[in-house]
Design an enzyme around this catalytic site. Structure first.
Site, PDB file in Angstrom:
ATOM      1  N   LYS A 196      63.667  24.680  11.054  1.00  0.00           N
ATOM      2  CA  LYS A 196      64.711  24.158  11.931  1.00  0.00           C
ATOM      3  C   LYS A 196      64.073  23.711  13.248  1.00  0.00           C
ATOM      4  CE  LYS A 196      68.260  25.233   9.283  1.00  0.00           C
ATOM      5  NZ  LYS A 196      67.408  25.269   8.092  1.00  0.00           N
ATOM      6  N   SER A 214      68.266  20.286   4.961  1.00  0.00           N
ATOM      7  CA  SER A 214      68.774  20.612   6.288  1.00  0.00           C
ATOM      8  C   SER A 214      68.027  19.854   7.388  1.00  0.00           C
ATOM      9  CB  SER A 214      68.701  22.118   6.548  1.00  0.00           C
ATOM     10  OG  SER A 214      67.362  22.524   6.710  1.00  0.00           O
TER      11      SER A 214
END
Lengths: 153, 435
Positions: A109, A72
């Site tokens: 993230k 990700s």
């Protein structure tokens, strides 16, 4: 340029007083052999060796390592299997990469703060951003301050 | 400030203590455990050594044997972990180094408690309570661990203040009894059982009850001379400390231990002298390594074995024996021989053994050794060299790399830890995962 002083001697000829200070006489280490003639020209440039710990870790007692799973954060250069250094003492500011706790799981993230709210954004178009509802508290575990990877060599 | 003024400033101690330390360590790396009842079990998963608040609320006592908790576990979904001392040790070091940055005068009292001297540093933070909150926030932020801070004029009062901070939400984790009015402090002391006082154990509590000393306040107001005559100087010192007279200083150097213990439950029940001997030899090995590290010698060794008292249908036996040594020693081989000699005397066939251990006693400074009639200085020097070599190898390659043959090769009795969490902070292949 003339470096002579009043006595007419150039500077390197001026006799220097020998300091018989205890700490100097018993100095236990020598950085290099002292050859008769010239000292090593490298001596003045001697420094500590490079230490990856010092490079990566600013606050030792607040820094932990995580293993990254998944891709990700691929576009941020963080790949599956990489190890990231996480500093808990740093303020989680807009734009930093963080480890956040979402539904009891740690996720890596980029933190995106704006007037419309807080988002955790992946660096990979296959992952939609995670919006943090206004009435929930986002738990940021720590701020990612480095990434390390070894290649089979 | 003048140096003289600094010296005259009254002492002020703080006790910083991590709440439910082992459980809190597990929660840092496993956020799902937040709000869930969690226990950490002792070596061998025997009994509860740490409980989350949810588990305490279910009435589970410290030291409760795990098999007795199995029903509660099913009913309330208690999560049980084997102890992960590698992780707890690393987290403890982190807490101490954060504290050291904030306040330089520190005594690490146990794995989860440190005493600080704060009278010269508190003003830097705007006062004692403010300092307490800085400590609390910093440790929470940097390590993820929750702590409480108690402050008082003596160590015993700091410990008492810490208890108040922990049990009463109104303090928000920081309590300074030195800043309280006399009346307010008295009221808190009236409300708290004497058993909560540092150094007052279960036995003493029972004896004090016969003297009608039940609360902390009863103890503080008791006749100190009579108390001393009945209970000795240690309790007298405790009372002085509670009255604000500091008797215990910050110990920056841990005093050499008076006894060294090594014991552990077996992974499975043992039925042979041979297996138990190996375990005993192993414990001698571990204990004598500590003995040499603190430069002491032992004058006697105590060895003990016992069956499992919780297996009520099994026949029970427990035995122990002190074996005095002809001459003090720190040699693993001498101590092993003595321990095994003792073991053979107490070992009984036909029992299922659950636990064994040794305790090194009559410790003294190695340099103070008295010469004896049968002294052999050459043998002593040889022994010192052999032990030094063994310790050096084991420091590098791990305890037990070099050991006496008596400690065995297979070690079937070794500790079992069924549900240990990963060693998140010390092993590359056990790091926490982020997706």
């Amino acid at each position: 340029m003339n470096l002579a002083n009043e006595a007419g001697r150039t500077l390197h000829q001026t006799p220097l007083k020998l300091a018989l200070d205890q700490s100097i006489r018993t100095a236990p280490f020598y950085l290099c052999k002292v050859p008769a003639g010239f000292p090593s020209p490298a001596n003045d440039y001697m420094e500590d060796e490079l230490d990856l710990n010092v490079f990566l870790v600013q606050h030792k007692s607040a820094t932990f390592f995580f293993r990254v799973q998944g891709d990700s954060m691929r576009e941020a250069g963080i790949l599956d299997g990489d190890i990231v250094a996480v500093d808990r003492s740093l303020e989680p500011q807009h734009g930093l990469i963080v480890i956040a706790v979402v539904n009891g799981e740690c996720t890596i993230k980029r933190l995106h703060k704006s007037r419309s709210g807080i988002e955790l954004r992946a660096e990979n178009p296959n992952y939609p951003p995670i919006a943090i509802a206004a009435d929930t508290q986002l738990e940021v575990w720590g701020v990612v301050c480095g990434v390390v990877r070894r290649y089979p060599a | 400030m003048e140096p003289a003024q600094i010296a005259n400033k009254a002492a002020l101690f703080a006790l910083v203590d991590v709440n439910n330390f082992y459980v809190s360590c597990e929660r840092v790396f496993n956020p799902r455990l937040e709000g869930v009842p969690v226990v950490v079990l002792s070596n061998n998963d025997g009994c509860a050594v740490a409980r989350s608040n949810e588990v305490k609320a279910l009435g589970v006592r410290m030291g409760a044997p795990w098999f007795m908790l199995k029903d509660l576990q099913k009913k309330h979904g208690i999560v049980a972990y084997s102890s992960n001392y590698t992780l707890y040790g690393d987290m403890s070091n982190r807490v101490v180094s954060v504290l050291r940055d904030l306040v330089p005068d520190i005594e690490v009292y146990s794995i989860d408690e440190s005493f600080l001297r704060v009278e010269h540093t508190a003003h830097l933070y705007g006062g004692t309570v403010q300092m307490g909150h800085v400590i609390r926030r910093r440790i929470r932020r940097w390590t993820g661990l929750p702590v409480c801070v108690g402050i008082g004029e003596t160590k015993t009062l700091a410990k008492f203040a810490n208890h108040l901070a922990k049990k009463n939400a109104c303090f928000d984790g920081v309590c300074d009894v030195a800043a309280m009015s006399q009346g307010e402090l008295e009221q808190w002391m009236r409300g708290i059982a004497v058993s909560e006082v540092w150094g007052v154990g279960r036995r003493l509590t029972e004896r004090l009850a016969r003297w009608k000393v039940n609360t902390v306040h009863d103890l503080v107001t008791a006749d100190i001379k009579r108390l001393r005559a009945e209970f000795g100087v240690v309790l007298e010192r405790t009372v002085s400390e509670l009255r604000g007279v500091s008797c215990l200083a910050l110990e920056d150097v841990t005093p050499a231990k008076q006894q060294i213990m090594s014991s552990r439950s077996f992974g499975e029940l043992q039925h042979t002298l041979e297996q138990v001997s190996e375990a005993v030899a192993w414990h001698v090995h571990a204990a004598s390594e500590k003995l040499r590290a603190q430069r002491s010698t032992a004058g006697a060794i105590y060895v003990f074995i016992r069956t499992n008292p919780f297996r009520e249908r099994d026949s029970q036996y427990s035995g122990g024996l002190v074996v005095p040594l002809a001459d003090v020693s720190d040699d693993t081989r001498t101590l092993t021989a003595a321990a095994l000699h003792g073991l053979r005397r107490i070992y009984r066939d036909g029992y299922a053994y659950k636990k064994c251990g040794v305790m090194l006693m009559e410790l003294q400074d190695k340099r103070l050794r008295q010469e004896t009639l049968f002294d052999d200085p050459l043998a002593r020097a040889r022994s010192a060299r052999v032990m030094g070599a063994i310790d050096a190898v084991n420091r590098v390659w791990g305890r037990g790399t070099l050991r006496t043959a008596a400690a065995g090769v297979t070690q079937r009795w070794a500790m079992r830890s069924g549900n240990r969490s990963p060693r998140y902070t010390t092993h590359w292949n056990e790091l926490p995962v982020a997706r």
